[in-house]
Design an enzyme around this catalytic site. Structure first.
Site, PDB file in Angstrom:
ATOM      1  N   SER A   8      55.824 111.639  -9.834  1.00  0.00           N
ATOM      2  CA  SER A   8      56.476 110.582 -10.596  1.00  0.00           C
ATOM      3  C   SER A   8      55.397 109.972 -11.480  1.00  0.00           C
ATOM      4  O   SER A   8      54.221 109.940 -11.092  1.00  0.00           O
ATOM      5  CB  SER A   8      57.071 109.522  -9.672  1.00  0.00           C
ATOM      6  OG  SER A   8      56.039 108.868  -8.947  1.00  0.00           O
ATOM      7  N   GLU A  83      58.069 115.767 -13.198  1.00  0.00           N
ATOM      8  CA  GLU A  83      57.676 114.358 -13.270  1.00  0.00           C
ATOM      9  C   GLU A  83      58.995 113.589 -13.359  1.00  0.00           C
ATOM     10  O   GLU A  83      59.648 113.570 -14.388  1.00  0.00           O
ATOM     11  CB  GLU A  83      56.811 114.092 -14.507  1.00  0.00           C
ATOM     12  CG  GLU A  83      55.469 114.766 -14.483  1.00  0.00           C
ATOM     13  CD  GLU A  83      54.427 114.034 -13.631  1.00  0.00           C
ATOM     14  OE1 GLU A  83      54.725 112.940 -13.106  1.00  0.00           O
ATOM     15  OE2 GLU A  83      53.321 114.572 -13.491  1.00  0.00           O
TER      16      GLU A  83
END
Length: 168
Positions: A8, A83
């Site tokens: 992330s 991501e």
């Protein structure tokens, strides 16, 4: 056939190489096409946009990551870093209301990738059956139609579990 690492944040689907922007992987076209399919699956399911490319193209060169290791040393053809949400407003502390949609983003992308690997394997082998072994070492045969659409091969399911604690 595939490797995925989940990070992330930023809403990117990244593929090798990450350590440099000046070296192109020999299967960069396939990586881009499959990555775009993953992003389109997320867009269709969650109406959220993910950008696709190498870290050097979209962000900055970053060395020492497992995705480059999997691609280089492991010679795994389809390597991606997801991501996940968001694009930076919340940073690493994802708001509670975005947790389920973010899980679904990852599921849609990985499901697309898995279906691509299955379809490619079926085309390459000419075989219409895949044999899987479970933990009890019993074999089961799963028949998959070679032209099956990823959209009909399963839906995301989130299982909630109630945690209980007992006093000692």
């Amino acid at each position: 056939q595939a490797y995925v690492t989940i990070h992330s944040f930023g809403q990117y689907i990244l593929h090798p190489w990450g350590y440099t922007a000046s070296v192109i992987r020999s299967n960069a076209g396939r990586l881009g096409t499959v990555g775009t399919g993953m992003a389109e699956a997320i867009l269709a399911g969650e109406q959220v946009t993910y950008m696709v490319g190498s870290p050097g193209e979209l962000l900055y060169p970053a060395s020492g990551a497992s995705d480059d290791y999997a691609a280089g040393v492991g010679d795994i053809p389809l390597v991606y870093t997801l991501e996940l949400r968001d694009t930076g407003a919340a940073g690493f502390i994802l708001p509670k209301e975005l947790i389920r949609p973010t899980i679904n983003d990852a599921w849609l992308a990985i499901k697309y990738l898995g279906n691509h690997v299955i379809q490619t394997s079926l085309r390459d082998s000419g075989n219409e059956q895949i044999t899987a072994t479970n933990s009890a070492e019993e074999e089961s045969v799963v028949t998959i139609e070679p032209d099956a659409s990823p959209a009909v091969m399963g839906e995301a399911v989130l299982v909630e579990r109630e945690e209980t604690t007992e006093a000692a």
